[in-house]
Design an enzyme around this catalytic site. Structure first.
Site, PDB file in Angstrom:
ATOM      1  N   GLY A  15       0.784  -1.234   0.000  1.00 29.46           N
ATOM      2  CA  GLY A  15       0.000   0.000   0.000  1.00 29.46           C
ATOM      3  C   GLY A  15       0.813   1.280   0.000  1.00 29.46           C
ATOM      4  O   GLY A  15       0.319   2.332   0.438  1.00 29.46           O
ATOM      5  N   SER A  16       2.035   1.229  -0.526  1.00 33.48           N
ATOM      6  CA  SER A  16       2.838   2.467  -0.499  1.00 33.48           C
ATOM      7  C   SER A  16       2.279   3.530  -1.447  1.00 33.48           C
ATOM      8  O   SER A  16       2.393   4.725  -1.175  1.00 33.48           O
ATOM      9  CB  SER A  16       4.311   2.179  -0.799  1.00 33.48           C
ATOM     10  OG  SER A  16       4.485   1.780  -2.133  1.00 33.48           O
ATOM     11  N   ASN A  17       1.673   3.131  -2.551  1.00 28.01           N
ATOM     12  CA  ASN A  17       1.044   4.122  -3.438  1.00 28.01           C
ATOM     13  C   ASN A  17      -0.176   4.739  -2.759  1.00 28.01           C
ATOM     14  O   ASN A  17      -0.409   5.949  -2.853  1.00 28.01           O
ATOM     15  CB  ASN A  17       0.656   3.489  -4.777  1.00 28.01           C
ATOM     16  CG  ASN A  17       1.834   3.407  -5.716  1.00 28.01           C
ATOM     17  OD1 ASN A  17       2.321   4.422  -6.210  1.00 28.01           O
ATOM     18  ND2 ASN A  17       2.333   2.201  -5.945  1.00 28.01           N
ATOM     19  N   ARG A  68     -15.323 -15.235 -10.346  1.00 22.09           N
ATOM     20  CA  ARG A  68     -14.837 -13.872 -10.521  1.00 22.09           C
ATOM     21  C   ARG A  68     -16.008 -12.879 -10.524  1.00 22.09           C
ATOM     22  O   ARG A  68     -15.936 -11.811  -9.934  1.00 22.09           O
ATOM     23  CB  ARG A  68     -14.103 -13.798 -11.866  1.00 22.09           C
ATOM     24  CG  ARG A  68     -12.902 -12.949 -11.873  1.00 22.09           C
ATOM     25  CD  ARG A  68     -12.199 -13.052 -13.211  1.00 22.09           C
ATOM     26  NE  ARG A  68     -11.032 -13.907 -13.183  1.00 22.09           N
ATOM     27  CZ  ARG A  68      -9.883 -13.610 -12.582  1.00 22.09           C
ATOM     28  NH1 ARG A  68      -9.746 -12.480 -11.937  1.00 22.09           N
ATOM     29  NH2 ARG A  68      -8.860 -14.430 -12.614  1.00 22.09           N
ATOM     30  N   HIS A 112       0.664   1.151 -13.272  1.00 18.26           N
ATOM     31  CA  HIS A 112       1.352  -0.048 -13.752  1.00 18.26           C
ATOM     32  C   HIS A 112       2.846   0.258 -13.820  1.00 18.26           C
ATOM     33  O   HIS A 112       3.236   1.298 -14.365  1.00 18.26           O
ATOM     34  CB  HIS A 112       0.814  -0.439 -15.133  1.00 18.26           C
ATOM     35  CG  HIS A 112       1.404  -1.716 -15.625  1.00 18.26           C
ATOM     36  ND1 HIS A 112       1.015  -2.946 -15.137  1.00 18.26           N
ATOM     37  CD2 HIS A 112       2.377  -1.959 -16.535  1.00 18.26           C
ATOM     38  CE1 HIS A 112       1.724  -3.890 -15.733  1.00 18.26           C
ATOM     39  NE2 HIS A 112       2.550  -3.320 -16.594  1.00 18.26           N
ATOM     40  N   THR A 144      -9.705   0.118 -18.470  1.00 22.13           N
ATOM     41  CA  THR A 144     -10.714  -0.329 -19.440  1.00 22.13           C
ATOM     42  C   THR A 144     -10.694  -1.858 -19.445  1.00 22.13           C
ATOM     43  O   THR A 144      -9.873  -2.464 -18.741  1.00 22.13           O
ATOM     44  CB  THR A 144     -10.405   0.215 -20.849  1.00 22.13           C
ATOM     45  OG1 THR A 144      -9.064  -0.157 -21.186  1.00 22.13           O
ATOM     46  CG2 THR A 144     -10.539   1.735 -20.919  1.00 22.13           C
ATOM     47  N   LEU A 147      -6.741  -5.547 -20.091  1.00 21.88           N
ATOM     48  CA  LEU A 147      -5.778  -5.373 -19.001  1.00 21.88           C
ATOM     49  C   LEU A 147      -4.607  -4.465 -19.395  1.00 21.88           C
ATOM     50  O   LEU A 147      -3.958  -4.701 -20.414  1.00 21.88           O
ATOM     51  CB  LEU A 147      -5.248  -6.753 -18.580  1.00 21.88           C
ATOM     52  CG  LEU A 147      -4.278  -6.778 -17.403  1.00 21.88           C
ATOM     53  CD1 LEU A 147      -4.992  -6.443 -16.108  1.00 21.88           C
ATOM     54  CD2 LEU A 147      -3.582  -8.114 -17.307  1.00 21.88           C
ATOM     55  N   GLU A 177       6.496   6.197  -9.039  1.00 20.93           N
ATOM     56  CA  GLU A 177       5.069   5.918  -8.848  1.00 20.93           C
ATOM     57  C   GLU A 177       4.496   6.832  -7.775  1.00 20.93           C
ATOM     58  O   GLU A 177       3.394   7.365  -7.907  1.00 20.93           O
ATOM     59  CB  GLU A 177       4.850   4.451  -8.438  1.00 20.93           C
ATOM     60  CG  GLU A 177       5.223   3.453  -9.509  1.00 20.93           C
ATOM     61  CD  GLU A 177       4.913   2.025  -9.089  1.00 20.93           C
ATOM     62  OE1 GLU A 177       3.880   1.792  -8.447  1.00 20.93           O
ATOM     63  OE2 GLU A 177       5.715   1.121  -9.414  1.00 20.93           O
TER      64      GLU A 177
HETATM   65  C1  GRF Z   1       3.415  -1.124  -7.479  1.00 20.78           C
HETATM   66  O1  GRF Z   1       4.663  -1.291  -8.101  1.00 20.78           O
HETATM   67  C2  GRF Z   1       2.322  -1.010  -8.502  1.00 20.78           C
HETATM   68  O2  GRF Z   1       2.708  -0.348  -9.651  1.00 20.78           O
HETATM   69  C3  GRF Z   1       2.061  -2.457  -8.822  1.00 20.78           C
HETATM   70  O3  GRF Z   1       2.161  -3.118  -7.586  1.00 20.78           O
HETATM   71  C4  GRF Z   1       3.006  -2.370  -6.710  1.00 20.78           C
HETATM   72  C5  GRF Z   1       2.202  -2.041  -5.500  1.00 20.78           C
HETATM   73  O4  GRF Z   1       2.960  -1.425  -4.494  1.00 20.78           O
HETATM   74  N1  GRF Z   1       0.815  -2.618  -9.505  1.00 20.78           N
HETATM   75  P1  GRF Z   1       2.224  -0.747  -3.254  1.00 20.78           P
HETATM   76  O5  GRF Z   1       1.260  -1.772  -2.681  1.00 20.78           O
HETATM   77  O6  GRF Z   1       1.525   0.475  -3.734  1.00 20.78           O
HETATM   78  O7  GRF Z   1       3.336  -0.444  -2.289  1.00 20.78           O
END
Ligand code: GRF
Length: 217
Positions: A15-17, A68, A112, A144, A147, A177
């Protein structure tokens, strides 16, 4: 439209993003609240950060559903109970069904770790090293049905260095990111992506409006 926008963030792990987005929302005083952090894993470390910041959390475990479609339906009803203006996929490691994606057309973003259209899918840093590219990076895009193929919002580039490994590349891409994802979400909140959003909504409802046009032809 409400003055305060609701952002729903989906995670599967670290969850760093998500953390970078939460911090930017606070620091830049966006007219938005992080309404909930939803994880598909009970043990996602990012849930602890959310709880420590008094952000509501929810867990919808994919293994609890037989298909799913059933998982996506449950996820959708959890998300919608928070009236989202924007859904942010932040390391959410699930492939989403077409009806789910269509439901959020123009209001769902993903990050991504590659310069799309290069290296969709998994192990992007390994793919980049194997391909011998001189530049790598990250892409924020609208989601969209196909993928890792939606319209690009922002990209960040880094050079690939001669002694780079998967780990060193991943670390440098992740720093980027944390810059571009909050920036892209901020752009969405401020309305700068409105024309892209509108186009995506129109495309998603395409078949329906075709019928309407025929009815009136
Ligand atoms: C990131 O590199 C993101 O681009 C990818 O998975 C990773 C997630 O990292 N889809 P975090 O959980 O946000 O730290």
């Amino acid at each position: 439209m409400r003055a305060m926008k609701n952002i729903v963030i989906l995670i599967s792990g670290r969850g760093s993003n998500m953390e970078a987005i939460v911090r930017a929302a606070e620091a830049e005083r966006w007219p938005a609240r992080i309404a909930v952090i939803i994880s598909n894993r009970t043990d996602a470390p990012g849930l602890q950060f959310a709880a420590a910041h008094a952000i509501p959390t929810a867990v919808v475990v994919n293994q609890d559903y037989s298909s799913r479609a059933a998982f996506d339906a449950a996820l959708q009803s959890t998300i919608d109970s928070f009236s989202p203006d924007l859904v942010v996929l932040a390391g959410f490691m699930r492939i989403l069904t077409e009806p789910f994606v269509a439901h959020y057309a123009g209001r769902i973003l993903n990050i991504h770790p590659s310069l799309l259209p290069n290296f969709p899918g998994l192990a992007t840093h390994r793919q980049a090293l194997a391909a011998g590219v001189s530049e790598h990076g990250a892409t924020v895009h609208f989601v969209t049905a196909e993928l890792d193929h939606g319209p690009v919002v922002l990209q960040a580039k880094i050079p690939v260095l001669p002694d780079d490994t998967e780990q060193s590349l991943a670390a440098r891409v992740l720093l980027q990111e944390h810059i571009i994802y909050p920036r892209a979400v901020g752009m969405f909140i401020k309305g700068s992506l409105a024309s892209q959003q509108e186009q995506l909504r129109t495309n998603a409802g395409g078949s329906r409006s075709d019928h309407i046009k025929k009815d009136f032809a």
